[in-house]
Motif scaffolding. Sequence first.
Motif, PDB file in Angstrom:
ATOM      1  N   UNK A 195       3.879  10.889   0.057  1.00 53.28           N
ATOM      2  CA  UNK A 195       5.198  10.344   0.397  1.00 53.28           C
ATOM      3  C   UNK A 195       5.868   9.738  -0.820  1.00 53.28           C
ATOM      4  N   UNK A 196       7.184   9.589  -0.693  1.00 49.42           N
ATOM      5  CA  UNK A 196       7.999   8.856  -1.651  1.00 49.42           C
ATOM      6  C   UNK A 196       8.707   7.759  -0.874  1.00 49.42           C
ATOM      7  N   UNK A 197       8.565   6.527  -1.337  1.00 50.13           N
ATOM      8  CA  UNK A 197       9.109   5.346  -0.647  1.00 50.13           C
ATOM      9  C   UNK A 197      10.037   4.603  -1.592  1.00 50.13           C
ATOM     10  N   UNK A 198      11.283   4.399  -1.149  1.00 48.92           N
ATOM     11  CA  UNK A 198      12.247   3.649  -1.952  1.00 48.92           C
ATOM     12  C   UNK A 198      12.434   2.270  -1.341  1.00 48.92           C
ATOM     13  N   UNK A 199      12.233   1.255  -2.179  1.00 46.10           N
ATOM     14  CA  UNK A 199      12.432  -0.135  -1.774  1.00 46.10           C
ATOM     15  C   UNK A 199      13.831  -0.549  -2.212  1.00 46.10           C
ATOM     16  N   UNK A 200      14.738  -0.680  -1.246  1.00 46.99           N
ATOM     17  CA  UNK A 200      16.137  -0.955  -1.564  1.00 46.99           C
ATOM     18  C   UNK A 200      16.333  -2.355  -2.110  1.00 46.99           C
ATOM     19  N   UNK A 201      15.493  -3.287  -1.693  1.00 46.92           N
ATOM     20  CA  UNK A 201      15.642  -4.669  -2.173  1.00 46.92           C
ATOM     21  C   UNK A 201      15.126  -4.803  -3.609  1.00 46.92           C
ATOM     22  N   UNK A 202      13.957  -4.239  -3.877  1.00 49.68           N
ATOM     23  CA  UNK A 202      13.355  -4.354  -5.205  1.00 49.68           C
ATOM     24  C   UNK A 202      13.825  -3.249  -6.150  1.00 49.68           C
ATOM     25  N   UNK A 203      14.511  -2.247  -5.609  1.00 44.96           N
ATOM     26  CA  UNK A 203      14.933  -1.083  -6.397  1.00 44.96           C
ATOM     27  C   UNK A 203      13.727  -0.480  -7.128  1.00 44.96           C
ATOM     28  N   UNK A 204      12.718  -0.161  -6.321  1.00 43.63           N
ATOM     29  CA  UNK A 204      11.473   0.392  -6.855  1.00 43.63           C
ATOM     30  C   UNK A 204      11.075   1.609  -6.039  1.00 43.63           C
ATOM     31  N   UNK A 205      10.449   2.582  -6.717  1.00 43.97           N
ATOM     32  CA  UNK A 205       9.998   3.807  -6.076  1.00 43.97           C
ATOM     33  C   UNK A 205       8.471   3.851  -6.092  1.00 43.97           C
ATOM     34  N   UNK A 206       7.884   4.222  -4.965  1.00 44.18           N
ATOM     35  CA  UNK A 206       6.438   4.390  -4.881  1.00 44.18           C
ATOM     36  C   UNK A 206       6.118   5.800  -4.396  1.00 44.18           C
ATOM     37  N   UNK A 207       5.250   6.471  -5.128  1.00 46.45           N
ATOM     38  CA  UNK A 207       4.707   7.765  -4.720  1.00 46.45           C
ATOM     39  C   UNK A 207       3.235   7.569  -4.377  1.00 46.45           C
ATOM     40  N   UNK A 208       2.746   8.244  -3.363  1.00 41.82           N
ATOM     41  CA  UNK A 208       1.340   8.095  -2.977  1.00 41.82           C
ATOM     42  C   UNK A 208       0.809   9.392  -2.393  1.00 41.82           C
ATOM     43  N   UNK A 209      -0.520   9.540  -2.495  1.00 37.85           N
ATOM     44  CA  UNK A 209      -1.204  10.751  -2.012  1.00 37.85           C
ATOM     45  C   UNK A 209      -2.482  10.347  -1.292  1.00 37.85           C
ATOM     46  N   UNK A 210      -2.879  11.140  -0.292  1.00 42.94           N
ATOM     47  CA  UNK A 210      -4.038  10.781   0.529  1.00 42.94           C
ATOM     48  C   UNK A 210      -5.337  10.781  -0.277  1.00 42.94           C
ATOM     49  N   UNK A 211      -6.380  10.228   0.335  1.00 37.81           N
ATOM     50  CA  UNK A 211      -7.627   9.956  -0.370  1.00 37.81           C
ATOM     51  C   UNK A 211      -8.288  11.196  -0.949  1.00 37.81           C
ATOM     52  N   UNK A 212      -8.320  12.290  -0.188  1.00 34.26           N
ATOM     53  CA  UNK A 212      -9.047  13.477  -0.612  1.00 34.26           C
ATOM     54  C   UNK A 212      -8.153  14.566  -1.199  1.00 34.26           C
ATOM     55  N   UNK A 213      -6.840  14.360  -1.171  1.00 29.32           N
ATOM     56  CA  UNK A 213      -5.942  15.318  -1.808  1.00 29.32           C
ATOM     57  C   UNK A 213      -5.557  16.501  -0.954  1.00 29.32           C
ATOM     58  N   UNK A 214      -5.441  16.286   0.367  1.00 22.74           N
ATOM     59  CA  UNK A 214      -5.035  17.394   1.237  1.00 22.74           C
ATOM     60  C   UNK A 214      -3.579  17.786   1.022  1.00 22.74           C
ATOM     61  N   UNK A 215      -2.732  16.806   0.748  1.00 23.33           N
ATOM     62  CA  UNK A 215      -1.305  17.074   0.590  1.00 23.33           C
ATOM     63  C   UNK A 215      -0.908  16.954  -0.882  1.00 23.33           C
ATOM     64  N   UNK A 216      -0.052  17.846  -1.357  1.00 23.78           N
ATOM     65  CA  UNK A 216       0.305  17.867  -2.781  1.00 23.78           C
ATOM     66  C   UNK A 216       1.484  16.954  -3.110  1.00 23.78           C
ATOM     67  N   UNK A 217       1.546  16.528  -4.371  1.00 26.16           N
ATOM     68  CA  UNK A 217       2.709  15.772  -4.843  1.00 26.16           C
ATOM     69  C   UNK A 217       2.809  15.915  -6.365  1.00 26.16           C
ATOM     70  N   UNK A 218       3.893  16.556  -6.811  1.00 24.05           N
ATOM     71  CA  UNK A 218       4.198  16.714  -8.234  1.00 24.05           C
ATOM     72  C   UNK A 218       5.246  15.675  -8.639  1.00 24.05           C
ATOM     73  N   UNK A 219       5.196  15.277  -9.908  1.00 25.21           N
ATOM     74  CA  UNK A 219       6.220  14.351 -10.407  1.00 25.21           C
ATOM     75  C   UNK A 219       6.268  14.454 -11.926  1.00 25.21           C
TER      76      UNK A 219
END
Length: 656
Positions: free
Chosen positions: A132-156
């Motif tokens: 997932x990609x999570x945008x914090x509107x108050x802190x103006x910060x972006x967080x990307x995260x991936x599951x423990x074993x890597x079932x779902x992909x995420x490039x950046x």
Amino acid sequence: MCGLAGFWQRHGGAADTLQQQARAMSRRLRHRGPDDDGVWCDEAAGIALAHRRLSILDLSPAGHQPMHSADGRHVIVFNGEIYNHRELRERLRAEHAAPAWRGHSDTETLLACFAAWGVERSLQASVGMFAFALWDRRERALTLARDRMGEKPLYYGWQGDTLLFGSELKALQAHPAFRATIDRDALALLLRHDCIPAPHSIYHGIFKLRPGHLLHMPADRPRQAQPTPYWQFNEAVSAGLDAPLVASDADATDALEAQLGEAVGAQMLADVPLGAFLSGGIDSSTVVALMQARSSRPIRTFTIGFSDGGYDEAAHARTVASHLGTEHTELYVQPEDALAVIPRLPEMFCEPFGDSSQIPTFLISQLTRRQVTVALSGDGGDELFGGYNRYLTARTTWEKAQRLPPLARRAAAGLLRAMTPAAWDRLFDGLKPLLPRRWQLATPGDKAQKLADVLTLSSGQAFFLNLASQWQDPTRIVPGAREPSTLLTTPEASPPTDSLAQWMMAMDAQTYLPDDILVKVDRAAMASSLETRVPMLDHRVVELAWRVPLSQKIRHGQGKWLLRQVLYRHVPRELVERPKMGFAIPLDRWLRGPLRDWAEALLDERRLQQEGYFQAAPIRQKWKEHQAGRRNWQHQLWTVLMFQAWLERNRTGGSA
């Protein structure tokens, strides 16, 4: 299962432009989510999030993404499933932290957890597969995260002043900031491993987020942020070895059946039709048996068969399905069906990928999607419970070889190399009626050559790297490449065990499993808009597996001993006991037959020299030896061919 994409340009941008660019990225992921799409952007912050939805839970508009938290602080695009999200809602309710729920999607649950507990604690409390990609509107910060074993992909990755991210590279390629510069170092990794291990990708400056990691980027210093782990596989290994499961065989079987059964039950939750892949082997049969035990109606199971008996598992799957009473569907695939998939591979796998079982994986996914939207898979059993033959080899061949003086090992290697692989094949074929089953090997000649290589190695780690490598010295093949370090070659990443077999299992679970097996399953299934789930990779099953002593995983020269005991409670052992086959195609013969002209064009010597990515001579040498039948170089050649086909498609404007 969905697709996500987005970008963050810190200089801001016009709303119309942000929307258009985000939608262009989203369109490249339509196969991952054909049911719905959405875009959200903040022009002042320069952030845009895009989502493609494959509706699985909460089919109503309440499940639409990008999704805002109840307090409006967070915006998320999420790919995956949180299997314990109902339990998380109960915990929030008990803490008086639950909002007024708008629907029953797991994405909404996760947002509420973030608001109450923060991101890291929420991830540690979650059971699931996700990116997932999570945008914090108050802190103006972006967080990307991936599951423990890597079932779902995420490039950046940063391209100039713009951060791009997404489920597949093809989404990043749609943004005007993307620069398609091939990374020769990553190409060397591809030749060694058949895939490109995280955190690397085929392109300079673009990375894969590693499993079990998150990347938090605050607005004041986003480029300095580094991924950090919220769960570490090696810690699960260490905890399991420090507190082993001291139990009788029967009690250990009970414990595994209960934990795996709980994972299977949780992953059967869906608001759409659900089924399972069934090969008739230990792993898939166990998952299907536990599914059927929890269902009041026949589970839908699917398999494909090949007319070539050496590659056909359909009859075994049919027998298991009949015993369990599933609603079984099988499709016998003709060679032309499999060959027709090959032109699609460079688009399906958005970076070059050399595991040829991608072809049957796509075919069974395509078959399954005709009837269901979600399919459970048995992947992970080999890495967790000692199923691969190389773990047995580590306990026999390697340990015995180490007792010999170096001079004797070199002499034995010379004897093995004195006969050609074809001569070894003929010898074993003639002796087949006299040999015990464990010696009735596929391609014995190639295995003899590999054993000769192994006898000259100096350490268990070198032994494993040799077994895990296709091209043993890829920098000799890729001009100008310097092979990057990976988990396999980083001492501080080494699993905390003195047992070579367990060390190999732990390394496979952190490298081969997420970078090859799970990539193959995700891309092949998503090409047909099919969600796949892997109960063996529930982190609680993983943690239990590492508490199980090695003697209950590998016993009497057979791997997955404890997993087999679970299966035998549901299926008679004679229905599933047979030599391990793998999910393969007769690629060696195809390269000498119907694929020969296609491969010859891609491996043309002048073409290789002009493109400049490979030294032509060693590749042409292997191609000639393969065509003459002197050696079987199918795997090494296929990896080169997959890069060549991918390069041709991208160069001609296919997905780039």
